[in-house]
Design an enzyme around this catalytic site. Structure first.
Site, mmCIF file in Angstrom:
data_model
loop_
_atom_site.group_PDB
_atom_site.id
_atom_site.type_symbol
_atom_site.label_atom_id
_atom_site.label_comp_id
_atom_site.label_asym_id
_atom_site.label_seq_id
_atom_site.Cartn_x
_atom_site.Cartn_y
_atom_site.Cartn_z
ATOM 1 N N GLU A 320 0.821 -1.217 0.000
ATOM 2 C CA GLU A 320 0.000 0.000 0.000
ATOM 3 C C GLU A 320 0.851 1.262 0.000
ATOM 4 O OE1 GLU A 320 -3.666 -1.872 2.647
ATOM 5 O OE2 GLU A 320 -2.099 -0.734 3.652
ATOM 6 N N PRO A 321 1.608 1.496 -1.039
ATOM 7 C CA PRO A 321 2.428 2.715 -1.034
ATOM 8 C C PRO A 321 1.569 3.953 -1.267
ATOM 9 C CG PRO A 321 2.552 1.649 -3.175
ATOM 10 C CD PRO A 321 1.715 0.746 -2.296
ATOM 11 N N GLY A 322 1.829 4.992 -0.498
ATOM 12 C CA GLY A 322 1.157 6.274 -0.739
ATOM 13 C C GLY A 322 2.211 7.291 -1.118
ATOM 14 N N ARG A 323 3.035 7.630 -0.111
ATOM 15 C CA ARG A 323 4.077 8.634 -0.289
ATOM 16 C C ARG A 323 4.977 8.329 -1.491
ATOM 17 N NH1 ARG A 323 6.216 11.260 4.291
ATOM 18 N NH2 ARG A 323 5.461 9.508 5.494
ATOM 19 N N ARG A 360 4.037 19.294 7.886
ATOM 20 C CA ARG A 360 4.953 18.200 8.212
ATOM 21 C C ARG A 360 6.214 18.669 8.925
ATOM 22 N NH1 ARG A 360 7.194 15.278 5.222
ATOM 23 N NH2 ARG A 360 6.928 13.355 6.384
ATOM 24 N N TYR A 364 6.521 16.891 12.401
ATOM 25 C CA TYR A 364 7.480 15.782 12.487
ATOM 26 C C TYR A 364 8.931 16.224 12.395
ATOM 27 C CZ TYR A 364 3.253 13.617 10.438
ATOM 28 O OH TYR A 364 1.980 13.237 10.135
ATOM 29 N N CYS A 391 0.291 32.766 12.454
ATOM 30 C CA CYS A 391 0.594 33.490 13.685
ATOM 31 C C CYS A 391 1.251 32.605 14.718
ATOM 32 C CB CYS A 391 -0.676 34.101 14.219
ATOM 33 S SG CYS A 391 -1.269 35.340 13.087
ATOM 34 N N GLU A 392 2.333 31.981 14.378
ATOM 35 C CA GLU A 392 3.136 31.316 15.393
ATOM 36 C C GLU A 392 4.524 31.029 14.854
ATOM 37 O OE1 GLU A 392 0.258 27.862 15.704
ATOM 38 O OE2 GLU A 392 2.189 26.855 15.961
HETATM 39 N N1 LLP Z 1 -1.261 1.603 4.647
HETATM 40 C C1 LLP Z 1 -1.666 1.957 5.886
HETATM 41 C C2 LLP Z 1 -2.495 1.042 6.655
HETATM 42 C C3 LLP Z 1 -1.278 3.201 6.409
HETATM 43 O O1 LLP Z 1 -1.670 3.548 7.622
HETATM 44 C C4 LLP Z 1 -0.471 4.057 5.630
HETATM 45 C C5 LLP Z 1 -0.055 5.351 6.143
HETATM 46 C C6 LLP Z 1 -0.095 3.657 4.343
HETATM 47 C C7 LLP Z 1 -0.496 2.405 3.886
HETATM 48 C C8 LLP Z 1 0.724 4.511 3.430
HETATM 49 O O2 LLP Z 1 1.988 4.794 3.942
HETATM 50 P P1 LLP Z 1 3.069 5.533 3.002
HETATM 51 O O3 LLP Z 1 3.445 4.570 1.896
HETATM 52 O O4 LLP Z 1 2.425 6.745 2.452
HETATM 53 O O5 LLP Z 1 4.178 5.827 3.910
HETATM 54 N N2 LLP Z 1 1.166 11.977 7.790
HETATM 55 C C9 LLP Z 1 2.417 11.260 7.880
HETATM 56 C C10 LLP Z 1 2.308 9.876 7.329
HETATM 57 C C11 LLP Z 1 1.228 9.061 7.997
HETATM 58 C C12 LLP Z 1 1.077 7.721 7.374
HETATM 59 C C13 LLP Z 1 -0.162 7.058 7.849
HETATM 60 N N3 LLP Z 1 -0.405 5.782 7.279
HETATM 61 C C14 LLP Z 1 3.500 12.060 7.168
HETATM 62 O O6 LLP Z 1 3.219 13.132 6.675
HETATM 63 O O7 LLP Z 1 4.660 11.637 7.116
#
Ligand code: LLP
Length: 463
Positions: A320-323, A360, A364, A391-392
């Site tokens: 499940e890649p997102g980033r 971010r 983080y 404002c911070e």
């Molecule tokens: N699958 C599940 C169950 C997840 O919880 C996540 C991300 C992904 C896949 C996708 O992960 P990725 O490949 O994008 O790393 N807001 C944070 C990242 C939170 C990720 C939450 N879950 C940031 O900006 O770094």
């Protein structure tokens, strides 16, 4: 948060920062292809272009701040994941990184599936024509309304996150006269080397059911006993922005050992395992991310080996890649407003956005790069902190970077690798209007998410 980031700790705002930006890069005008979208380059007159269009033109037409996404690059990366995992595996893009209807269509066309984690993401996916059976529904506290919507629409799987949810989903499915395909999310007890807020496989956290002390085995027992559920697999997601494959390998090994235990106890070989997302991308030149084919090979080998050892049929793997799909494909374009030099310290460069379009850095301690993109410059480098207009004082976009010392109000600067978790985590803090997302491809630009307006804000304010 990039690999080079120091863990959260005291910040020494009163001394020159150490770290990987302690020396300026050799050429401030250079654009490292590792951190910029594929079609980004400089024209002969020094202006940066993306998808064949100069950023100066884009700023004129769409305003700033704005996110520009390189559609060809997005499709290429999506395809690279798809190809790397082949026909015996599935790639679910994690919509939380960034989701819009155009993105859903691109994913569909490129043969990816979709992971959603809320009713809103599900509605977006369905409204853009993603077939429901290619959607996985996630979340540690799905509401009854969300579960009902997911089951009624026919989602391919719901990932169960708790004991209560096993019963809840089974009950709703049964009341709808359906049998829902489900996976169980387990925490495998791996410490992923990333920021605490985005590490998810250690046991002391809200997600999933622990493998340790037999919890996951008990969850399998219950899921198998309920008529409304068809248990098809085990899910593990160890965290985000991870470079080291070791955590994934341990996770794969532990998930396979659960499959073996399930086979031994129930005589059932669960056909699927999902190893989640989390692959890191380059935010600065110091980061060295893995390619999808390396990841596919490493995961495929470990799962096959472990299954052979346990005499199990190799299950269908999904990820499940997102980033890693969307992150590198977009940048945020800002106009420089005020510039405040602090002798012997650094120069504060204020832009027309900030923590409302990129939280971010504040959240983080994430590291980003930045470049002057409306022209080149031969001026000496100056150490800058790119800050927003909120404002911070924690409103920081890029903590430490170098820009040319002749930087002036009205210059355009861009922060690369903002495709993931920037627009999707954007807020209206200070009643900021969230920026548009503009897709650029082959000399054409089109808005895929429009800029918010004051009318949008006032429409919600019904008091
Ligand atoms: N699958 C599940 C169950 C997840 O919880 C996540 C991300 C992904 C896949 C996708 O992960 P990725 O490949 O994008 O790393 N807001 C944070 C990242 C939170 C990720 C939450 N879950 C940031 O900006 O770094």
């Amino acid at each position: 948060m990039s690999r080079s980031a120091h863990p959260a700790g005291p910040r020494h705002a009163d001394v020159l920062p150490e770290g990987h930006y302690s020396a300026p890069p050799a050429d401030l005008n250079a654009l490292d292809p590792k951190v910029w979208a594929h079609t980004v380059s400089r024209t002969d007159d020094g202006v940066v272009r993306v998808g064949g269009i100069e950023v100066t033109r884009l700023a004129e037409e769409f305003g700033t701040p704005a996110y520009f996404i390189d559609e060809a690059d997005f499709r290429e990366r999506a395809r690279a994941w798809r190809t790397a995992f082949g026909h015996d595996a599935d790639v679910f893009y994690a919509g939380k990184a960034f989701l819009s209807r155009a993105i859903v269509r691109w994913l569909h066309e490129e043969g990816l599936n979709l992971d959603v984690c809320s009713g809103g993401e599900l509605a977006t996916a369905l409204s853009a024509g993603m077939p429901a059976d290619r959607i996985a529904f996630h979340g540690n506290n799905k509401s009854a309304v969300e579960i009902t919507a997911a089951i009624e629409s026919g989602v391919g799987r719901i990932v169960l996150d708790s004991f209560q949810e096993i019963v809840r989903v089974a009950h709703i499915a049964q009341s709808l006269g359906k049998r829902q395909r489900v996976q169980i999310r387990v925490t495998v007890g791996v410490e992923a080397h990333t920021h605490e807020f985005i590490a998810t496989a250690h046991e002391d956290q809200k997600f999933g059911i622990a493998l340790a002390d037999g919890q996951a085995a008990e969850a399998v027992r219950r899921a198998l006993s309920l008529d409304g559920l068809e248990l098809v697999g085990i899910h593990s997601h160890i965290g985000s922005q991870i470079f080291d494959m070791a955590g994934f390998e341990v996770a794969a090994r532990r998930v396979v050992s659960l499959l073996a235990a399930v086979r031994d106890e129930h005589g059932v070989e669960l056909p699927e395992i999902d190893l989640g997302g989390g692959l890191g991308i380059a935010y600065t030149s110091d980061d060295d991310p893995r390619e999808p084919h390396e990841i596919a090979k490493a995961l495929g080998e470990i799962v096959t080996r472990e299954c052979e050892a346990a005499k199990l049929r190799t299950p269908r793997i999904s990820v499940e890649p997102g980033r890693a799909v969307v992150g590198p494909t977009a940048f945020t374009l800002y106009e420089v407003g005020t510039i405040k030099p602090l002798d012997g310290l650094r120069t504060y460069v204020s832009v027309d956005g900030g923590m409302s379009d990129n939280i971010r850095t504040a959240l983080y301690d994430a590291e980003y790069s930045v470049a002057l993109v409306s022209r080149t410059s031969d001026a000496e480098p100056m150490l800058v902190r790119v800050v927003g207009k909120h404002c911070e004082s924690g409103d920081i976009v890029v903590k430490d970077a170098f820009l040319p010392s002749d930087l002036a109000p009205g210059d355009l600067i861009a922060v690369p690798a903002t495709g993931a978790y920037c627009r999707s985590m954007a807020s209206n803090y200070n009643h900021a209007l969230r920026p548009p997302v503009v897709a650029v491809r082959d000399g054409e630009a089109r808005v895929i998410v429009r800029r918010e307006t004051e009318e949008d804000l006032l429409r919600l304010d019904v008091g």
